[in-house]
Design a protein around this motif. Structure first.
Motif, PDB file in Angstrom:
ATOM      1  N   SER A  57       0.848  -1.184   0.000  1.00 57.17           N
ATOM      2  CA  SER A  57       0.000   0.000   0.000  1.00 57.17           C
ATOM      3  C   SER A  57       0.888   1.239   0.000  1.00 57.17           C
ATOM      4  CB  SER A  57      -0.909  -0.009   1.229  1.00 57.17           C
ATOM      5  OG  SER A  57      -1.813   1.069   1.179  1.00 57.17           O
ATOM      6  N   MET A  58       0.479   2.221  -0.775  1.00 55.55           N
ATOM      7  CA  MET A  58       1.251   3.449  -0.907  1.00 55.55           C
ATOM      8  C   MET A  58       1.282   4.218   0.410  1.00 55.55           C
ATOM      9  SD  MET A  58       2.348   3.348  -3.947  1.00 55.55           S
ATOM     10  CE  MET A  58       2.922   4.992  -4.273  1.00 55.55           C
ATOM     11  N   PRO A  59       2.389   4.925   0.675  1.00 51.14           N
ATOM     12  CA  PRO A  59       2.476   5.699   1.914  1.00 51.14           C
ATOM     13  C   PRO A  59       1.406   6.787   1.954  1.00 51.14           C
ATOM     14  CG  PRO A  59       4.316   6.209   0.445  1.00 51.14           C
ATOM     15  CD  PRO A  59       3.556   5.082  -0.173  1.00 51.14           C
ATOM     16  N   GLY A  60       0.824   6.979   3.133  1.00 48.76           N
ATOM     17  CA  GLY A  60      -0.168   8.029   3.325  1.00 48.76           C
ATOM     18  C   GLY A  60      -1.552   7.713   2.795  1.00 48.76           C
ATOM     19  N   SER A  61      -1.744   6.549   2.204  1.00 51.72           N
ATOM     20  CA  SER A  61      -3.068   6.222   1.651  1.00 51.72           C
ATOM     21  C   SER A  61      -4.054   5.898   2.773  1.00 51.72           C
ATOM     22  CB  SER A  61      -2.974   5.033   0.693  1.00 51.72           C
ATOM     23  OG  SER A  61      -2.689   3.838   1.391  1.00 51.72           O
ATOM     24  N   MET A  62      -5.325   6.133   2.491  1.00 51.03           N
ATOM     25  CA  MET A  62      -6.370   5.805   3.463  1.00 51.03           C
ATOM     26  C   MET A  62      -6.401   4.297   3.720  1.00 51.03           C
ATOM     27  SD  MET A  62      -7.269   8.735   4.312  1.00 51.03           S
ATOM     28  CE  MET A  62      -8.603   8.345   5.408  1.00 51.03           C
ATOM     29  N   LYS A  63      -6.163   3.522   2.683  1.00 41.96           N
ATOM     30  CA  LYS A  63      -6.130   2.066   2.835  1.00 41.96           C
ATOM     31  C   LYS A  63      -5.052   1.656   3.835  1.00 41.96           C
ATOM     32  CE  LYS A  63      -4.481  -0.013  -0.727  1.00 41.96           C
ATOM     33  NZ  LYS A  63      -4.342  -0.563  -2.073  1.00 41.96           N
ATOM     34  N   LEU A  64      -3.873   2.248   3.722  1.00 45.98           N
ATOM     35  CA  LEU A  64      -2.783   1.934   4.643  1.00 45.98           C
ATOM     36  C   LEU A  64      -3.141   2.335   6.067  1.00 45.98           C
ATOM     37  CD1 LEU A  64       0.080   0.889   5.116  1.00 45.98           C
ATOM     38  CD2 LEU A  64       0.937   3.150   4.465  1.00 45.98           C
ATOM     39  N   ARG A  65      -3.734   3.506   6.229  1.00 46.61           N
ATOM     40  CA  ARG A  65      -4.161   3.943   7.564  1.00 46.61           C
ATOM     41  C   ARG A  65      -5.209   2.994   8.136  1.00 46.61           C
ATOM     42  NH1 ARG A  65      -4.704  10.428   6.374  1.00 46.61           N
ATOM     43  NH2 ARG A  65      -2.519  10.693   5.783  1.00 46.61           N
ATOM     44  N   ASP A  66      -6.176   2.610   7.294  1.00 47.00           N
ATOM     45  CA  ASP A  66      -7.217   1.679   7.745  1.00 47.00           C
ATOM     46  C   ASP A  66      -6.595   0.372   8.240  1.00 47.00           C
ATOM     47  OD1 ASP A  66      -9.251   3.460   6.984  1.00 47.00           O
ATOM     48  OD2 ASP A  66      -9.798   2.333   5.175  1.00 47.00           O
ATOM     49  N   ILE A  67      -5.714  -0.215   7.436  1.00 52.85           N
ATOM     50  CA  ILE A  67      -5.145  -1.529   7.769  1.00 52.85           C
ATOM     51  C   ILE A  67      -4.294  -1.460   9.032  1.00 52.85           C
ATOM     52  CG2 ILE A  67      -3.548  -3.325   6.986  1.00 52.85           C
ATOM     53  CD1 ILE A  67      -4.571  -2.763   4.116  1.00 52.85           C
ATOM     54  N   ARG A  68      -3.551  -0.387   9.182  1.00 48.81           N
ATOM     55  CA  ARG A  68      -2.726  -0.282  10.389  1.00 48.81           C
ATOM     56  C   ARG A  68      -3.586  -0.089  11.638  1.00 48.81           C
ATOM     57  NH1 ARG A  68       2.320   3.102   7.821  1.00 48.81           N
ATOM     58  NH2 ARG A  68       3.524   1.246   7.233  1.00 48.81           N
ATOM     59  N   ARG A  69      -4.758   0.506  11.476  1.00 44.75           N
ATOM     60  CA  ARG A  69      -5.660   0.713  12.617  1.00 44.75           C
ATOM     61  C   ARG A  69      -6.455  -0.560  12.917  1.00 44.75           C
ATOM     62  NH1 ARG A  69      -7.765   4.784  10.717  1.00 44.75           N
ATOM     63  NH2 ARG A  69      -9.473   3.808   9.638  1.00 44.75           N
ATOM     64  N   ASP A  70      -6.966  -1.208  11.870  1.00 39.37           N
ATOM     65  CA  ASP A  70      -7.765  -2.429  12.016  1.00 39.37           C
ATOM     66  C   ASP A  70      -7.396  -3.338  10.850  1.00 39.37           C
ATOM     67  OD1 ASP A  70      -9.731  -4.451  11.971  1.00 39.37           O
ATOM     68  OD2 ASP A  70     -11.235  -3.110  12.825  1.00 39.37           O
ATOM     69  N   PRO A  71      -6.631  -4.384  11.095  1.00 38.13           N
ATOM     70  CA  PRO A  71      -6.060  -5.171  10.004  1.00 38.13           C
ATOM     71  C   PRO A  71      -7.009  -6.160   9.316  1.00 38.13           C
ATOM     72  CG  PRO A  71      -5.348  -6.057  12.090  1.00 38.13           C
ATOM     73  CD  PRO A  71      -6.128  -4.807  12.409  1.00 38.13           C
ATOM     74  N   ARG A  72      -8.280  -6.161   9.669  1.00 37.51           N
ATOM     75  CA  ARG A  72      -9.207  -7.074   9.004  1.00 37.51           C
ATOM     76  C   ARG A  72      -9.486  -6.587   7.577  1.00 37.51           C
ATOM     77  NH1 ARG A  72     -14.046  -7.001  13.055  1.00 37.51           N
ATOM     78  NH2 ARG A  72     -13.342  -4.826  13.146  1.00 37.51           N
ATOM     79  N   VAL A  73      -9.374  -7.502   6.600  1.00 37.74           N
ATOM     80  CA  VAL A  73      -9.577  -7.154   5.201  1.00 37.74           C
ATOM     81  C   VAL A  73     -10.363  -8.254   4.488  1.00 37.74           C
ATOM     82  CG1 VAL A  73      -7.457  -5.771   5.053  1.00 37.74           C
ATOM     83  CG2 VAL A  73      -7.392  -8.192   4.434  1.00 37.74           C
ATOM     84  N   ALA A  74     -10.979  -7.859   3.377  1.00 42.66           N
ATOM     85  CA  ALA A  74     -11.577  -8.805   2.439  1.00 42.66           C
ATOM     86  C   ALA A  74     -11.149  -8.363   1.050  1.00 42.66           C
ATOM     87  CB  ALA A  74     -13.098  -8.811   2.564  1.00 42.66           C
ATOM     88  N   VAL A  75     -10.834  -9.326   0.188  1.00 43.47           N
ATOM     89  CA  VAL A  75     -10.348  -9.008  -1.149  1.00 43.47           C
ATOM     90  C   VAL A  75     -11.155  -9.799  -2.172  1.00 43.47           C
ATOM     91  CG1 VAL A  75      -8.336  -8.848  -2.654  1.00 43.47           C
ATOM     92  CG2 VAL A  75      -8.026  -8.720  -0.166  1.00 43.47           C
ATOM     93  N   HIS A  76     -11.562  -9.102  -3.244  1.00 44.03           N
ATOM     94  CA  HIS A  76     -12.338  -9.693  -4.331  1.00 44.03           C
ATOM     95  C   HIS A  76     -11.467  -9.747  -5.581  1.00 44.03           C
ATOM     96  CE1 HIS A  76     -15.499 -10.111  -7.362  1.00 44.03           C
ATOM     97  NE2 HIS A  76     -16.319 -10.448  -6.381  1.00 44.03           N
ATOM     98  N   SER A  77     -11.545 -10.847  -6.299  1.00 45.53           N
ATOM     99  CA  SER A  77     -10.782 -11.009  -7.542  1.00 45.53           C
ATOM    100  C   SER A  77     -11.246  -9.998  -8.590  1.00 45.53           C
ATOM    101  CB  SER A  77     -10.985 -12.430  -8.075  1.00 45.53           C
ATOM    102  OG  SER A  77     -12.341 -12.629  -8.456  1.00 45.53           O
ATOM    103  N   PRO A  78     -10.480  -9.845  -9.678  1.00 41.43           N
ATOM    104  CA  PRO A  78     -10.954  -8.995 -10.767  1.00 41.43           C
ATOM    105  C   PRO A  78     -12.315  -9.494 -11.262  1.00 41.43           C
ATOM    106  CG  PRO A  78      -8.664  -9.587 -11.108  1.00 41.43           C
ATOM    107  CD  PRO A  78      -9.168 -10.408  -9.948  1.00 41.43           C
TER     108      PRO A  78
END
Length: 153
Positions: A57-78
């Protein structure tokens, strides 16, 4: 939590089909949790290596901030559209969810301050049109149940 290698070892055919759906395109969709608990979706790329599913994840991105705060994720294929004249030929889609654990940046990382993560998996699913094309097939894996296959008309 489970590594990708454990899923491949337990059910290599299912793991290969899931991986092929994720490898069908570069851009995947990731869901993270905002500070207030509401979902945020973003684009991401994943790498399946010999053992793990990893992402950056790029530095300063909202995604990076989200993951560092709460690491739960879900990912969908293309997302690929089914052929309009033959929906049974739709290759389906895959999803995985888990917890993103920060890992060291690769030595060749060109971006200072980027975040790199391994996803410890708690669920994987694959959905596609069955044969005949009058039902959906849902294949999934989770630690409590292992591999399962269900259909839905």
């Amino acid at each position: 939590m489970t590594s990708w290698q454990e899923i491949e070892n337990e059910n290599p055919e299912f793991a290969a089909r899931v991986r092929s759906r994720f490898d069908a395109g570069t851009n995947k969709t990731i869901a993270t949790l905002r500070r207030d608990g509401s979902p945020r979706i973003s684009g991401t790329e994943l790498t399946f290596d010999d053992r793990d599913v990893t992402m950056g994840s790029m530095p300063g991105s909202m995604k990076l901030r989200d993951i560092r705060r709460d690491p739960r994720v879900a990912v969908h294929s293309p997302t690929l559209e089914p052929p309009p004249d033959d929906p049974g030929q739709w290759p389906g889609d895959a999803k995985l969810s888990g917890v993103a654990t920060e890992i060291p940046a690769p030595p060749d990382s060109p971006v200072e301050g980027a975040g790199f993560f391994r996803i410890d998996i708690n669920e994987v699913s694959l959905t596609y049109v069955g044969n005949p094309a009058d039902h959906l097939v849902i294949e999934s894996w989770d630690p409590a149940h292992g591999y399962r296959r269900r259909t839905r008309s």
